[in-house]
Design a protein around this motif. Structure first.
Motif, PDB file in Angstrom:
ATOM      1  N   UNK A  63     -31.364   1.963  -2.475  1.00 51.08           N
ATOM      2  CA  UNK A  63     -30.041   1.718  -1.882  1.00 51.08           C
ATOM      3  C   UNK A  63     -29.844   0.225  -1.605  1.00 51.08           C
ATOM      4  N   UNK A  64     -30.859  -0.433  -1.088  1.00 48.19           N
ATOM      5  CA  UNK A  64     -30.741  -1.863  -0.811  1.00 48.19           C
ATOM      6  C   UNK A  64     -30.724  -2.689  -2.090  1.00 48.19           C
ATOM      7  N   UNK A  65     -31.441  -2.241  -3.118  1.00 50.12           N
ATOM      8  CA  UNK A  65     -31.347  -2.926  -4.412  1.00 50.12           C
ATOM      9  C   UNK A  65     -29.940  -2.800  -4.978  1.00 50.12           C
ATOM     10  N   UNK A  66     -29.318  -1.631  -4.793  1.00 49.04           N
ATOM     11  CA  UNK A  66     -27.927  -1.463  -5.241  1.00 49.04           C
ATOM     12  C   UNK A  66     -26.988  -2.408  -4.496  1.00 49.04           C
ATOM     13  N   UNK A  67     -27.224  -2.610  -3.219  1.00 49.36           N
ATOM     14  CA  UNK A  67     -26.413  -3.553  -2.446  1.00 49.36           C
ATOM     15  C   UNK A  67     -26.634  -4.969  -2.971  1.00 49.36           C
ATOM     16  N   UNK A  68     -27.890  -5.316  -3.263  1.00 47.87           N
ATOM     17  CA  UNK A  68     -28.203  -6.643  -3.823  1.00 47.87           C
ATOM     18  C   UNK A  68     -27.505  -6.831  -5.163  1.00 47.87           C
ATOM     19  N   UNK A  69     -27.493  -5.784  -5.994  1.00 44.48           N
ATOM     20  CA  UNK A  69     -26.811  -5.855  -7.288  1.00 44.48           C
ATOM     21  C   UNK A  69     -25.313  -6.053  -7.079  1.00 44.48           C
ATOM     22  N   UNK A  70     -24.747  -5.379  -6.096  1.00 37.26           N
ATOM     23  CA  UNK A  70     -23.331  -5.567  -5.779  1.00 37.26           C
ATOM     24  C   UNK A  70     -23.034  -6.996  -5.351  1.00 37.26           C
ATOM     25  N   UNK A  71     -23.901  -7.565  -4.535  1.00 40.77           N
ATOM     26  CA  UNK A  71     -23.727  -8.957  -4.112  1.00 40.77           C
ATOM     27  C   UNK A  71     -23.873  -9.910  -5.290  1.00 40.77           C
ATOM     28  N   UNK A  72     -24.788  -9.602  -6.189  1.00 40.95           N
ATOM     29  CA  UNK A  72     -24.951 -10.423  -7.396  1.00 40.95           C
ATOM     30  C   UNK A  72     -23.674 -10.388  -8.229  1.00 40.95           C
ATOM     31  N   UNK A  73     -23.099  -9.208  -8.423  1.00 44.78           N
ATOM     32  CA  UNK A  73     -21.849  -9.089  -9.198  1.00 44.78           C
ATOM     33  C   UNK A  73     -20.710  -9.851  -8.522  1.00 44.78           C
ATOM     34  N   UNK A  74     -20.694  -9.796  -7.204  1.00 44.13           N
ATOM     35  CA  UNK A  74     -19.695 -10.566  -6.451  1.00 44.13           C
ATOM     36  C   UNK A  74     -19.883 -12.057  -6.722  1.00 44.13           C
ATOM     37  N   UNK A  75     -21.107 -12.528  -6.638  1.00 45.84           N
ATOM     38  CA  UNK A  75     -21.404 -13.935  -6.895  1.00 45.84           C
ATOM     39  C   UNK A  75     -21.048 -14.316  -8.328  1.00 45.84           C
ATOM     40  N   UNK A  76     -21.385 -13.471  -9.284  1.00 42.17           N
ATOM     41  CA  UNK A  76     -21.076 -13.772 -10.683  1.00 42.17           C
ATOM     42  C   UNK A  76     -19.567 -13.874 -10.905  1.00 42.17           C
TER      43      UNK A  76
END
Length: 156
Positions: A63-76
């Protein structure tokens, strides 16, 4: 093992450094806009990797990795905005974010592959797949009914 030894966390920390360095070059008018958003999204990536790693189970870590991936997509997305507005030369940002993304997905896939699967999950997946393939139908009185051609699909 500490989360600090995770390569994905180390690369995410490097990405934070790159984001802070490069966003300091943004126009002053973006100090509370794009600069703050990019920095917040970047910081969220290693923070969620570390928090998830410290949790008790695989599902929580995922779940936290999914949140990190979401933040990465936001940054990208914000990197792309900076590029379109011609604010930053973003080669290093794109390279670093792509590398973190590949590592995040690799860690996530590894955890998913190791996670045990319940019989209910397998049956649900098989029924859903068979419905989509048209190999199952809703029976008038018996609920789901498999066609004779689909009987062996999920058995091993």
């Amino acid at each position: 093992m500490s989360f600090r030894k995770l390569i994905v966390w180390q690369k995410a920390m490097t990405l934070v450094e790159v984001v802070y360095r490069d966003t300091s070059k943004l126009p002053e008018t973006e100090k509370f806009g794009l600069q703050a958003q990019m920095r917040r999204a970047a910081v969220s990536i290693p923070s969620n990797i570390a928090e998830g790693y410290g949790r008790s189970g695989t599902n929580e870590y995922l779940r936290f990795l999914d949140i990190a991936i979401g933040s990465l997509r936001e940054l990208q997305t914000q990197i792309e905005i900076s590029k379109r507005l011609e604010y930053l030369a973003i080669d290093e940002l794109e390279t670093a974010s792509d590398e973190v993304g590949k590592l995040l997905f690799s860690v996530r896939k590894g955890l998913l592959d190791k996670r045990p699967c319940s019989l209910f999950s397998v049956l649900y997946f098989c029924q859903t797949w068979m419905l989509k393939q048209g190999q199952m139908r809703w029976g008038a009185s018996s609920g789901l009914a498999a066609s004779s051609a689909s009987v062996g699909i999920c058995s091993s």
